[in-house]
Design an enzyme around this catalytic site. Structure first.
Site, PDB file in Angstrom:
ATOM      1  N   HIS A 240       0.880  -1.179   0.000  1.00  0.00           N
ATOM      2  CA  HIS A 240       0.000   0.000   0.000  1.00  0.00           C
ATOM      3  C   HIS A 240       0.920   1.233   0.000  1.00  0.00           C
ATOM      4  O   HIS A 240       2.012   1.193   0.580  1.00  0.00           O
ATOM      5  CB  HIS A 240      -0.825  -0.042   1.289  1.00  0.00           C
TER       6      HIS A 240
ATOM      7  N   ASP B 283       3.198  -3.908   8.298  1.00  0.00           N
ATOM      8  CA  ASP B 283       2.009  -3.097   8.107  1.00  0.00           C
ATOM      9  C   ASP B 283       0.816  -4.009   8.385  1.00  0.00           C
ATOM     10  O   ASP B 283       0.451  -4.847   7.551  1.00  0.00           O
ATOM     11  CB  ASP B 283       1.995  -2.554   6.670  1.00  0.00           C
TER      12      ASP B 283
ATOM     13  N   GLN C 271      -4.381  -4.605   7.497  1.00  0.00           N
ATOM     14  CA  GLN C 271      -5.405  -5.580   7.078  1.00  0.00           C
ATOM     15  C   GLN C 271      -5.346  -6.886   7.870  1.00  0.00           C
ATOM     16  O   GLN C 271      -6.124  -7.799   7.595  1.00  0.00           O
ATOM     17  CB  GLN C 271      -5.262  -5.897   5.574  1.00  0.00           C
TER      18      GLN C 271
ATOM     19  N   LYS D  21     -10.301   0.404  10.860  1.00  0.00           N
ATOM     20  CA  LYS D  21     -10.544  -0.828  10.081  1.00  0.00           C
ATOM     21  C   LYS D  21     -10.948  -1.986  10.985  1.00  0.00           C
ATOM     22  O   LYS D  21     -11.211  -3.086  10.517  1.00  0.00           O
ATOM     23  CB  LYS D  21      -9.285  -1.201   9.287  1.00  0.00           C
TER      24      LYS D  21
ATOM     25  N   CYS E 145      -4.721   2.224  -3.649  1.00  0.00           N
ATOM     26  CA  CYS E 145      -3.453   2.772  -3.147  1.00  0.00           C
ATOM     27  C   CYS E 145      -2.304   1.797  -3.375  1.00  0.00           C
ATOM     28  O   CYS E 145      -1.379   1.713  -2.554  1.00  0.00           O
ATOM     29  CB  CYS E 145      -3.546   3.139  -1.662  1.00  0.00           C
TER      30      CYS E 145
HETATM   31  N1  PMP Z   1      -1.741  -0.457   4.672  1.00  0.00           N
HETATM   32  C1  PMP Z   1      -2.736  -1.196   4.161  1.00  0.00           C
HETATM   33  C2  PMP Z   1      -2.441  -2.604   3.728  1.00  0.00           C
HETATM   34  C3  PMP Z   1      -4.012  -0.660   4.050  1.00  0.00           C
HETATM   35  O1  PMP Z   1      -4.993  -1.386   3.532  1.00  0.00           O
HETATM   36  C4  PMP Z   1      -4.235   0.681   4.479  1.00  0.00           C
HETATM   37  C5  PMP Z   1      -5.606   1.331   4.352  1.00  0.00           C
HETATM   38  N2  PMP Z   1      -6.217   1.164   3.117  1.00  0.00           N
HETATM   39  C6  PMP Z   1      -3.165   1.392   5.013  1.00  0.00           C
HETATM   40  C7  PMP Z   1      -1.939   0.791   5.099  1.00  0.00           C
HETATM   41  C8  PMP Z   1      -3.313   2.811   5.478  1.00  0.00           C
HETATM   42  O2  PMP Z   1      -4.227   2.909   6.518  1.00  0.00           O
HETATM   43  P1  PMP Z   1      -4.746   4.342   7.024  1.00  0.00           P
HETATM   44  O3  PMP Z   1      -5.229   5.055   5.801  1.00  0.00           O
HETATM   45  O4  PMP Z   1      -5.836   4.005   7.969  1.00  0.00           O
HETATM   46  O5  PMP Z   1      -3.590   5.017   7.668  1.00  0.00           O
END
Ligand code: PMP
Length: 405
Positions: A121, A198, A201, A224, A362
């Site tokens: 991401h 990270d 998920q 999430k 993203c």
């Molecule tokens: N890493 C992953 C794998 C994600 O899915 C996301 C959110 N889509 C993020 C990082 C970033 O999370 P946040 O926007 O809540 O900071």
């Protein structure tokens, strides 16, 4: 508790969209909130709100106890050895930025390596691009297989004794696969590097134990996993956090201030400059209580079973392409329907009350690797039911018919 009973605890799900019952299949982007979390935040604002740490009055003490109590819950939830290893952040993005801006910039020298994958991401990619630029380190990519995954052999080949940081997603937000972080932690350690995970998920869906994973840092977002927006956390090994300099300076994080210098508070407060995310952390603590009451293993089982059911049914739809390995899809499935644009699929599904996500998620590097511009993504969580999956499948059939006409 049945998922239909759990669903009742989420007020937002009890509504109609365009005349159809809402089917919310976008939890990988942001999950809905149970009444427990909404009530916890409401109670805090109605009864306990005050600034934390400084007040000697009753509300100040109540707010501090609730805020610091939430930190203890996060520490226990992740298996940290101490609540001092938990820094509250705005979410996974700011947690990863904190490690990249503080730890990586301190340890990386010209020619050192930061290892990531093209599956990441942007939140676990751009902070490392910036850290590499600032330090002269090389940003190295673990090579991906045609399906977007990598193997532990690929990691072995990519990590060297020049590597200082390895950073990967625990579970991919596009492929839904779990990366072999436990084995990666061993490889990183053998080479004198740290492993950053990270967990955006993974934390919502599976039992996470940072000791068992062997990672050095773990980042996640509260929103999430049924918590409020604007709060998340970074777990870091105490010895590493102690070495790190803060990246935000101001009130709350100082010990002593003189004309040209200042010293910092002890962990974790040196990383929490300014008035912290008090209501958010309290809401996150309530979300953790809620998830633990149901049980993370029960949640994992439910989400996987539901996703498997959806994937099996989707396999029968002609022209539907799913991305990632068949045994992946942890809580989500990314797909395209014939040559209908993913945004059009999501738009038509919305007219049937079904909320899914469309776009590059993203993950532009992964999209490029898979030679696709955009995909649709349906994601499943503890409040989703098989009946909702059926509504989603029916809406997909209707979408196909609509574009055939
Ligand atoms: N890493 C992953 C794998 C994600 O899915 C996301 C959110 N889509 C993020 C990082 C970033 O999370 P946040 O926007 O809540 O900071």
């Amino acid at each position: 508790m049945e998922s239909s009973e759990i669903r009742e605890l989420f007020p937002i799900l009890n509504q109609k969209i365009h005349g159809y019952p809402l089917v919310y299949l976008d939890s990988a982007a942001s999950a809905q909130k149970p009444i427990h979390v909404i009530e916890a935040v409401k109670h805090y604002y109605e009864w306990d709100h005050s600034n934390v740490h400084r007040g000697v009055h009753t509300l100040g003490m109540r707010a501090t106890d609730a805020y610091e109590g939430a930190r203890v819950k996060v520490a226990r939830f992740l298996g940290a050895t101490s609540e001092k290893e938990i820094i509250f952040t705005r979410g996974a993005t700011s947690a990863l930025n904190l490690v990249a801006s503080s730890y990586a910039r301190t340890v990386c020298r010209k020619g050192d390596e930061i290892v990531v994958s093209a599956m990441e991401h942007h939140s676990n990619l751009l902070p490392w691009q910036q850290a590499a630029k600032a330090t002269g380190a090389v940003l190295k990519y673990i090579p991906l297989h045609p399906d977007g995954t990598f193997s532990i052999e690929d990691v072995e080949k990519s990590v060297t004794n020049r590597t200082k940081v390895v950073s990967v997603s625990h579970v991919s937000n596009v492929l839904g696969i779990a990366n072999p972080v436990k084995q990666m932690a061993v490889i990183a350690r053998k080479n004198g590097a740290v492993l950053v995970v990270d967990g955006a998920q993974s934390a919502p869906h599976i039992k996470v134990d940072v000791q068992e994973l062997g990672c050095d840092f773990y980042a996640f977002s509260g929103h999430k996993m049924c918590g409020p927006t604007g709060v998340g956390a970074l777990y870091g090994r105490k010895a590493l956090l102690e070495q790190m300099e803060p990246i935000e300076f101001g009130g709350e994080m100082i010990d002593h201030v003189s004309l040209h210098n200042a010293s910092w508070k002890e962990l974790p407060w040196k990383f929490e400059g300014g008035t912290p995310i008090i209501a958010g952390a309290i809401g996150l603590g309530a979300a953790i209580d809620f998830l633990e009451q149901i049980g993370m293993n029960t949640i994992a089982e439910h989400d996987n079973q539901l996703t498997r059911y959806a994937v099996e049914q989707m396999e029968r739809i002609e022209d539907l392409t799913m991305y990632g390995p068949k045994d992946g899809h942890l809580g989500l499935v990314t797909f395209n329907l014939g040559n209908i644009h993913a945004h059009d699929v999501a738009t038509v599904l919305d007219t049937y009350g079904v909320a899914i996500r469309a776009g590059h998620h993203c993950c532009q590097l992964l999209m490029r690797h898979l030679s696709i511009g955009a995909t649709a993504r349906a994601s499943f969580y503890l409040y989703n039911t098989e009946e909702e999956v059926d509504r989603f499948l029916l809406a997909l059939q209707k979408t196909k018919e609509y574009f055939k006409e």
